[in-house]
Design a protein around this motif. Structure first.
Motif, PDB file in Angstrom:
ATOM      1  N   ILE A 192      19.645  69.876  27.585  1.00  0.00           N
ATOM      2  CA  ILE A 192      19.687  68.418  27.460  1.00  0.00           C
ATOM      3  C   ILE A 192      21.126  67.953  27.253  1.00  0.00           C
ATOM      4  O   ILE A 192      21.574  66.994  27.884  1.00  0.00           O
ATOM      5  CB  ILE A 192      18.788  67.956  26.291  1.00  0.00           C
ATOM      6  CG1 ILE A 192      17.330  68.308  26.611  1.00  0.00           C
ATOM      7  CG2 ILE A 192      18.943  66.472  26.032  1.00  0.00           C
ATOM      8  CD1 ILE A 192      16.346  67.911  25.565  1.00  0.00           C
ATOM      9  N   ILE A 193      21.868  68.675  26.396  1.00  0.00           N
ATOM     10  CA  ILE A 193      23.249  68.280  26.126  1.00  0.00           C
ATOM     11  C   ILE A 193      24.087  68.330  27.399  1.00  0.00           C
ATOM     12  O   ILE A 193      24.816  67.390  27.720  1.00  0.00           O
ATOM     13  CB  ILE A 193      23.866  69.189  25.039  1.00  0.00           C
ATOM     14  CG1 ILE A 193      23.188  68.927  23.691  1.00  0.00           C
ATOM     15  CG2 ILE A 193      25.363  68.948  24.925  1.00  0.00           C
ATOM     16  CD1 ILE A 193      23.638  69.831  22.579  1.00  0.00           C
ATOM     17  N   ILE A 194      23.958  69.427  28.163  1.00  0.00           N
ATOM     18  CA  ILE A 194      24.753  69.562  29.391  1.00  0.00           C
ATOM     19  C   ILE A 194      24.379  68.461  30.391  1.00  0.00           C
ATOM     20  O   ILE A 194      25.238  67.841  31.017  1.00  0.00           O
ATOM     21  CB  ILE A 194      24.534  70.947  30.037  1.00  0.00           C
ATOM     22  CG1 ILE A 194      24.962  72.064  29.079  1.00  0.00           C
ATOM     23  CG2 ILE A 194      25.256  71.062  31.358  1.00  0.00           C
ATOM     24  CD1 ILE A 194      26.417  72.354  29.002  1.00  0.00           C
ATOM     25  N   GLY A 195      23.080  68.183  30.503  1.00  0.00           N
ATOM     26  CA  GLY A 195      22.627  67.134  31.414  1.00  0.00           C
ATOM     27  C   GLY A 195      23.192  65.777  31.035  1.00  0.00           C
ATOM     28  O   GLY A 195      23.722  65.052  31.879  1.00  0.00           O
ATOM     29  N   LEU A 196      23.098  65.458  29.736  1.00  0.00           N
ATOM     30  CA  LEU A 196      23.593  64.164  29.283  1.00  0.00           C
ATOM     31  C   LEU A 196      25.108  64.072  29.448  1.00  0.00           C
ATOM     32  O   LEU A 196      25.631  63.035  29.847  1.00  0.00           O
ATOM     33  CB  LEU A 196      23.207  63.935  27.814  1.00  0.00           C
ATOM     34  CG  LEU A 196      21.729  63.621  27.575  1.00  0.00           C
ATOM     35  CD1 LEU A 196      21.468  63.423  26.092  1.00  0.00           C
ATOM     36  CD2 LEU A 196      21.293  62.383  28.350  1.00  0.00           C
ATOM     37  N   LEU A 197      25.782  65.187  29.158  1.00  0.00           N
ATOM     38  CA  LEU A 197      27.244  65.200  29.306  1.00  0.00           C
ATOM     39  C   LEU A 197      27.622  64.820  30.733  1.00  0.00           C
ATOM     40  O   LEU A 197      28.502  63.996  30.969  1.00  0.00           O
ATOM     41  CB  LEU A 197      27.775  66.599  28.969  1.00  0.00           C
ATOM     42  CG  LEU A 197      29.275  66.801  29.161  1.00  0.00           C
ATOM     43  CD1 LEU A 197      30.032  66.144  28.019  1.00  0.00           C
ATOM     44  CD2 LEU A 197      29.640  68.264  29.245  1.00  0.00           C
ATOM     45  N   LEU A 198      26.909  65.420  31.679  1.00  0.00           N
ATOM     46  CA  LEU A 198      27.183  65.161  33.090  1.00  0.00           C
ATOM     47  C   LEU A 198      26.992  63.685  33.417  1.00  0.00           C
ATOM     48  O   LEU A 198      27.870  63.021  33.978  1.00  0.00           O
ATOM     49  CB  LEU A 198      26.250  66.033  33.940  1.00  0.00           C
ATOM     50  CG  LEU A 198      26.488  66.069  35.425  1.00  0.00           C
ATOM     51  CD1 LEU A 198      27.822  66.707  35.714  1.00  0.00           C
ATOM     52  CD2 LEU A 198      25.387  66.856  36.122  1.00  0.00           C
ATOM     53  N   VAL A 199      25.831  63.162  33.020  1.00  0.00           N
ATOM     54  CA  VAL A 199      25.498  61.794  33.401  1.00  0.00           C
ATOM     55  C   VAL A 199      26.387  60.780  32.676  1.00  0.00           C
ATOM     56  O   VAL A 199      26.980  59.893  33.296  1.00  0.00           O
ATOM     57  CB  VAL A 199      24.014  61.518  33.090  1.00  0.00           C
ATOM     58  CG1 VAL A 199      23.702  60.059  33.281  1.00  0.00           C
ATOM     59  CG2 VAL A 199      23.145  62.366  33.993  1.00  0.00           C
ATOM     60  N   ILE A 200      26.502  60.955  31.358  1.00  0.00           N
ATOM     61  CA  ILE A 200      27.243  59.955  30.577  1.00  0.00           C
ATOM     62  C   ILE A 200      28.716  59.953  30.962  1.00  0.00           C
ATOM     63  O   ILE A 200      29.325  58.896  31.139  1.00  0.00           O
ATOM     64  CB  ILE A 200      27.077  60.229  29.062  1.00  0.00           C
ATOM     65  CG1 ILE A 200      25.636  59.940  28.658  1.00  0.00           C
ATOM     66  CG2 ILE A 200      28.019  59.356  28.255  1.00  0.00           C
ATOM     67  CD1 ILE A 200      25.293  60.320  27.251  1.00  0.00           C
ATOM     68  N   SER A 201      29.288  61.153  31.148  1.00  0.00           N
ATOM     69  CA  SER A 201      30.716  61.179  31.439  1.00  0.00           C
ATOM     70  C   SER A 201      31.019  60.542  32.783  1.00  0.00           C
ATOM     71  O   SER A 201      32.077  59.957  32.977  1.00  0.00           O
ATOM     72  CB  SER A 201      31.232  62.614  31.396  1.00  0.00           C
ATOM     73  OG  SER A 201      30.576  63.370  32.365  1.00  0.00           O
ATOM     74  N   VAL A 202      30.082  60.644  33.713  1.00  0.00           N
ATOM     75  CA  VAL A 202      30.329  60.022  35.011  1.00  0.00           C
ATOM     76  C   VAL A 202      30.064  58.522  34.952  1.00  0.00           C
ATOM     77  O   VAL A 202      30.711  57.723  35.612  1.00  0.00           O
ATOM     78  CB  VAL A 202      29.447  60.686  36.096  1.00  0.00           C
ATOM     79  CG1 VAL A 202      29.574  59.970  37.411  1.00  0.00           C
ATOM     80  CG2 VAL A 202      29.856  62.136  36.270  1.00  0.00           C
ATOM     81  N   MET A 203      29.112  58.153  34.089  1.00  0.00           N
ATOM     82  CA  MET A 203      28.711  56.745  34.051  1.00  0.00           C
ATOM     83  C   MET A 203      29.703  55.878  33.282  1.00  0.00           C
ATOM     84  O   MET A 203      29.951  54.740  33.650  1.00  0.00           O
ATOM     85  CB  MET A 203      27.334  56.635  33.419  1.00  0.00           C
ATOM     86  CG  MET A 203      26.744  55.253  33.479  1.00  0.00           C
ATOM     87  SD  MET A 203      25.106  55.267  32.772  1.00  0.00           S
ATOM     88  CE  MET A 203      25.479  55.742  31.106  1.00  0.00           C
ATOM     89  N   THR A 204      30.259  56.424  32.187  1.00  0.00           N
ATOM     90  CA  THR A 204      31.073  55.606  31.297  1.00  0.00           C
ATOM     91  C   THR A 204      32.179  54.826  32.018  1.00  0.00           C
ATOM     92  O   THR A 204      32.267  53.609  31.848  1.00  0.00           O
ATOM     93  CB  THR A 204      31.666  56.475  30.174  1.00  0.00           C
ATOM     94  OG1 THR A 204      30.639  57.321  29.699  1.00  0.00           O
ATOM     95  CG2 THR A 204      32.207  55.635  29.063  1.00  0.00           C
ATOM     96  N   PRO A 205      33.011  55.487  32.826  1.00  0.00           N
ATOM     97  CA  PRO A 205      34.062  54.712  33.485  1.00  0.00           C
ATOM     98  C   PRO A 205      33.498  53.631  34.400  1.00  0.00           C
ATOM     99  O   PRO A 205      34.055  52.534  34.487  1.00  0.00           O
ATOM    100  CB  PRO A 205      34.821  55.760  34.308  1.00  0.00           C
ATOM    101  CG  PRO A 205      34.313  57.068  33.903  1.00  0.00           C
ATOM    102  CD  PRO A 205      33.038  56.887  33.194  1.00  0.00           C
ATOM    103  N   ASN A 206      32.369  53.933  35.053  1.00  0.00           N
ATOM    104  CA  ASN A 206      31.754  52.934  35.938  1.00  0.00           C
ATOM    105  C   ASN A 206      31.343  51.705  35.167  1.00  0.00           C
ATOM    106  O   ASN A 206      31.610  50.581  35.567  1.00  0.00           O
ATOM    107  CB  ASN A 206      30.502  53.514  36.597  1.00  0.00           C
ATOM    108  CG  ASN A 206      30.852  54.546  37.621  1.00  0.00           C
ATOM    109  OD1 ASN A 206      31.988  54.600  38.077  1.00  0.00           O
ATOM    110  ND2 ASN A 206      29.903  55.387  37.960  1.00  0.00           N
TER     111      ASN A 206
END
Lengths: 345, 335, 343
Positions: free
Chosen positions: A308-322
């Motif tokens: 779950i942590i790795i999945g969220l890391l992927l999604v959140i880190s890509v989403m934040t700048p957007n």
């Protein structure tokens, strides 16, 4: 320095921030530091020797990250890499076990050759049938390559490699694992290729606008063929290290590696729509994912939570700048609107 | 302008139809070949088995088609399926006397919620579909394990009503086939005869244009991912009911089969095109392959390789057909 | 631009070394941590094994660490072994996903003073002190063939539905079944096919259906795997074939309870108690860590409620040693009721 500062008012500062500090690599780097500090706090066992040793565990697949970055930079994808690793490793194993004292070096070369051929076949199909999507072609070849590995080795394992072969996966020079040194060498070579050569610029050009680059004289299909073959070749390198780490091989090795590799590339800021991102980002993200897994593993976090942590890391880190960009855009619009309404008054 | 557009629509329709015909021919030839090798293939009971086994893939492929039409992809469906199947399974285990419909609704709701989150990430968060669903794939799978607490829900813990969902004959035909047929029909009408359905195509074929023309692109994306989640939830229920067991690792890697079914059925991975009948044929082809390889007494070690080769041939034949058609169309235009 | 890169590089090095400094210290005294490295996550059989392991470790007041890899692969297990070694555990008991592939990693661990045993599915003798075997593979082979003999009425066709084609436990058992079949007593018993359901529900179901279509005279399906046996029983039940085809093999009582009823698809089946397997592994590991036993044939040690256990030559004949829990346990209609809620 003063001059520049005087020359550039707020707008200039903004661009400096945007240019360097807001760059994705810088943010990734910050995340890496946070991961390190966090790991050091949660586990007393997180130390330098440990980290160096742990690199052995996540380095094998990272050799494919570089050519995969190229594939994704031209807006494509290769799902067959894990199957290529398996087939290559199996070929290496059966060649060595074929009897008649085949030298290990020959087996290794055959392994690399097989992998390169796999990549070349992907490239060939994709360039001969340009309208086919890379995803579906590599999806099919993935089943084929893994299937071939099963045909060759069936339910057997191949192994009993010579002692020196273990050096690839387990050896070290001083405290530094051999695999890490190889990784650094590859990282330097690929960074140079992508950033400093004509070939690298071509990759970005194709990713940004395939038609335009075709008209401007870039041999798009040739470049694609080279890239896919390169993916195969590096999958062969991964196969060597992985086989050495396990000192044996089976058709089911490297399962799901493709998703790990793609995750690392996109976390590194390389956009799957092509043309955007830097290789340095992918390199940093390799360490983020690897060290985070290792650090949380040291405190025995369950692998379910880790997923779950790795999945969220992927999604959140890509989403934040957007999302941040969207807010900024909205504010700009609002200000523009205010200005207009003031003028109208 | 409109006349020209009509013509191009007619032409693209005929391409799609020709491709479908090509696929049908491929399926027929394959079936004849299999029938020669094992006469049990074309029996009612085997065809029934095959269709039932293909149902879940078909239902998922319909959802996946809509996602791909908008230019997206959803890798999280295997995890979503497991999560909703497990939620429903746990509910049935803990409330054996509750009406089955509640378990079904829970499963679909969990699926839709998961799909909605994907849609939000893609539509509002601006995350590329591949990344968003790759990340959420891990999250949903992890959640499945956590809510299950390492346990499975076994057959004896499910009430008969729940197990009957997938094992109920209406007019002599299994309920799963009915459900899949209904999903296909609804999708067909939705995509062809509603304004929203057409917008799904519009978003995929020309993102900017549909944005300018006033379509709320974000909402369409959220919609298709939520539908995808909903059908994954439905599939999760059917899966758990059919196999009478809910496991944490249910349907791992299943997304790749579903994507393959879509693309075999002529859905363009770049978005904008794809038809329900094509997807049905693609699912059928994969269903036949999965069903027949064991029947042909092919060594289990050869199955994957053969599966891969046949998919590859089908894809390339598909392209060849399309190229020929395009060329002929071009010639006709010259005249 | 270049400057920035240089600055970045300096910052990177500083940050890394700072975090390392912060992390110095720790270690020293003898560890009391006993680790179980399981095959995969979310599997009730593995969970029960872990439960037994924890029970044993609690008895001798050790600290149990249980790790479940996310995927059932050797690669994941190798990474987890590194993590355990970094934590300086006293011993590792591993249920291996691959017989050979863990060898370098486990040897590395042994070099660092960690005691290594395997349980459930073994690693090769070179990488383990001993193996905790749940049941004698020869006995399993005989029991399953005997069951097929009984359920077919002494003659006729039967098929095996296994897990993946590379699953080493299943392959050993099937091997032993084939050896048993060479006995003239079973001359009329014909093994028509070994099918592989990959421990996936959907594939196990379609493989079973294919068996039914291809071999209309089939009388019995033997599935030495928990997913396979449940899937086969489900197919037989759904197709109304319980009177013509019997299912047996190795299965979880909770999964099979549904089909083990009067007139059900499965009259009886076998398994062992996974809790006991884990429990025995805990005590065996303790004995190795305390150097009361070294894994040589003839070593004796106390294993809590299981009493005194002895290290013997491995029944699989791989040249190593093992501790044998006992013969496979038979579940039938009479005792399934009490076991279905246990595991």
């Amino acid at each position: 320095m003063n001059k520049i500062a005087a020359k550039l008012p707020s707008a200039g500062q903004d661009s400096f921030v945007r240019k360097y500090l807001m760059r994705w690599e810088a943010i990734l780097f910050l995340i890496l530091i946070i991961v390190n500090v966090f790991n050091a706090i949660i586990s007393p066992y997180y130390n330098f020797t440990g980290i160096l040793g742990a690199t052995r565990d996540f380095m094998d697949k990272t050799f494919i990250v570089f050519p995969m970055a190229m594939v994704i930079l031209i807006g494509e994808i290769d799902i067959s890499v894990a199957a290529t690793v398996a087939l290559s490793s199996v070929m290496m194993g059966v060649t060595y076990n074929a009897g008649n004292g085949v030298p290990m070096v020959v087996a290794i070369l055959i392994g690399i050759g097989t992998a390169t051929l796999c990549g070349f076949i992907n490239g060939l199909v994709l360039t001969k049938f340009k309208e086919l999507s890379p995803m579906i072609v590599t999806l099919a070849t993935q089943t084929m390559y893994r299937g071939l590995a099963y045909v060759i080795l069936e339910d057997q394992a191949a192994g009993s490699f010579p002692g020196w072969f273990q050096y690839f996966g387990w050896g070290s020079i001083g405290p530094v694992p051999f695999i890490l040194i190889c990784f650094v060498v590859c990282a330097v070579i690929f960074t140079l290729i992508i950033n400093k050569t004509k070939f690298g610029r071509r990759i970005y050009a194709i990713g940004n606008n395939r038609e335009a680059s075709r008209f401007s004289g870039i041999k798009v299909e040739k470049t694609r063929l080279i890239i896919y073959t390169l993916v195969g070749f590096m999958a062969g390198i991964t196969a060597i290290f992985l086989t050495s780490r396990m000192s044996s091989t089976r058709p089911n090795i490297a399962l799901m590696y493709e998703l790990d590799i793609i995750s690392m590339v996109v976390l590194g800021g390389i956009s799957t729509s092509g043309g955007k991102g830097r290789i340095s980002g992918a390199i940093i993200s390799i360490f983020i994912v690897g060290l985070l897994k290792y650090g949380l593993g040291l405190v025995n976090i369950s692998s379910q939570v880790l997923m779950i942590i790795i999945g969220l890391l992927l999604v959140i880190s890509v989403m934040t700048p957007n999302v941040a960009g969207k807010f900024k855009e909205a504010r700009r619009q609002r200000m523009l609107h205010d200005k207009l309404s003031i003028q109208q008054k | 302008m409109t006349a020209k557009q009509d013509k191009s629509i007619v032409r693209s329709l005929s391409v799609a139809r020709l491709r479908d015909i090509g696929l049908v021919l491929f399926i027929v030839i394959l079936s004849i070949f299999i029938q020669f090798r094992n006469s049990q293939f074309l029996t009612i009971s085997n065809l029934n088995n095959m269709l039932i086994n293909a149902c879940i893939m078909g239902i998922l492929a319909v959802g996946m088609m809509m996602v791909i039409i908008t230019g997206g992809i959803d890798l999280s469906i295997g995890s979503t399926l497991a999560l909703s199947g497990m939620s429903a399974g746990l509910f049935v285990r803990d409330n054996p006397d509750a009406p089955v419909i509640i378990a079904v609704l829970i499963g679909i709701a969990v699926g839709m919620a998961a799909g909605f989150v994907n849609g939000l990430l893609v539509g509002k968060g601006g995350v590329l579909p591949l990344i968003a669903t790759l990340g959420m794939m891990n999250v949903y799978r992890g959640l499945t394990y956590i809510i299950a607490g390492g346990a499975w829900v076994s057959a004896h813990q499910m009430n008969d009503g729940f197990k009957a969902i997938s094992f109920y004959n209406i007019l002599g035909i299994n309920s799963m086939i009915w459900i899949a047929a209904i999903v296909f029909l609804i999708a067909y009408f939705f995509l062809n005869y509603t304004r929203t359905g057409r917008r799904v195509y519009a978003v995929g074929s020309n993102y900017e244009a549909s944005q300018i023309s006033g379509t709320n692109v974000d909402n369409i994306q959220i919609l298709v991912y939520t539908i995808m989640g909903g059908v994954s939830g439905l599939s999760g229920i059917l899966w758990v009911s059919r196999f009478a067991s809910a496991q944490g690792d249910t349907a791992q890697g299943f997304e790749m089969n579903v994507i393959a079914a879509c693309v075999l059925g002529g859905v363009s991975i770049t978005g904008g095109s794809g038809k329900v009948p094509g997807v049905a044929l693609g699912t059928l082809l994969l269903g036949i392959l999965r069903n027949s390889l064991p029947l042909l007494k092919v060594s289990p070690f050869w199955q994957d390789a053969i599966y891969g080769v046949i998919i590859m041939i089908a894809i390339i034949v598909n392209v060849m057909v399309k190229r020929t058609v395009d060329k002929r169309n071009l010639q006709r235009r010259h005249i | 631009m270049k400057n920035l890169k240089r600055v970045l590089a300096i910052v990177m090095v500083t940050a890394l070394s700072l975090s390392i400094l912060a992390a110095c210290g720790g270690g020293g005294k003898k560890s009391n941590d006993y680790a179980l490295l399981s095959k995969s996550t979310g599997n009730p059989y593995m969970e029960k094994q872990a439960e037994g392991f924890k029970e044993a470790v609690a008895e001798f007041e050790g600290n149990a660490i249980v790790k479940f890899p996310a995927n059932p692969t050797a690669e994941d297990q190798i990474a987890m072994i590194t993590e355990l070694v970094s934590q300086g555990v006293a011993g590792i008991a591993v249920a291996a996903n691959d017989y050979d592939a863990l060898e370098p990693a486990l040897k590395e661990a042994t070099k660092k003073g960690v005691k290594v045993i395997s349980l459930d599915s073994s690693v090769n003798p070179a990488s383990r002190l001993t193996h905790v075997n749940q049941a004698d593979p020869v006995a399993i082979g005989v029991s399953l063939v005997e069951a097929a003999f009984d359920l077919t009425g002494g003659s006729g066709q039967f098929a095996i539905l296994s897990a993946t084609s590379t699953a080493s436990n299943q392959n050993t058992w099937i091997e032993n079944m084939k050896k048993t079949l060479e006995d003239p007593k079973y001359a009329d018993l014909e093994l028509v096919k070994v099918a592989y359901g990959d421990d996936l529900r959907d594939k196990s179901v379609s493989e079973t259906e294919a068996l039914l279509q291809t071999y209309p005279d089939l009388k019995c399906i033997v599935a030495p795997t928990t997913v396979g046996i449940a899937a086969a029983a489900k197919v037989i039940t759904d197709n109304g074939l319980v009177d013509t085809i019997a299912v047996t093999g190795l299965g979880l009582p909770s999964e099979m309870a549904e089909y083990m009823v009067e007139g059900g698809a499965c009259p009886y089946m076998f398994l062992w108690n996974p809790i006991d397997v884990g429990y025995l592994a805990g005590h065996t590991l303790k004995a190795m860590v305390d150097e009361k036993a070294t894994g040589k044939v003839g070593d004796k040690f106390e294993a809590g409620r299981l009493g005194s256990m002895e290290v013997v030559d491995a029944t699989s004949g791989d040249g190593g040693t093992e501790v044998l829990l006992g013969d496979p346990f038979k579940f039938d209609l009479d005792n399934i009721g009490e076991w279905k809620s246990v595991y």
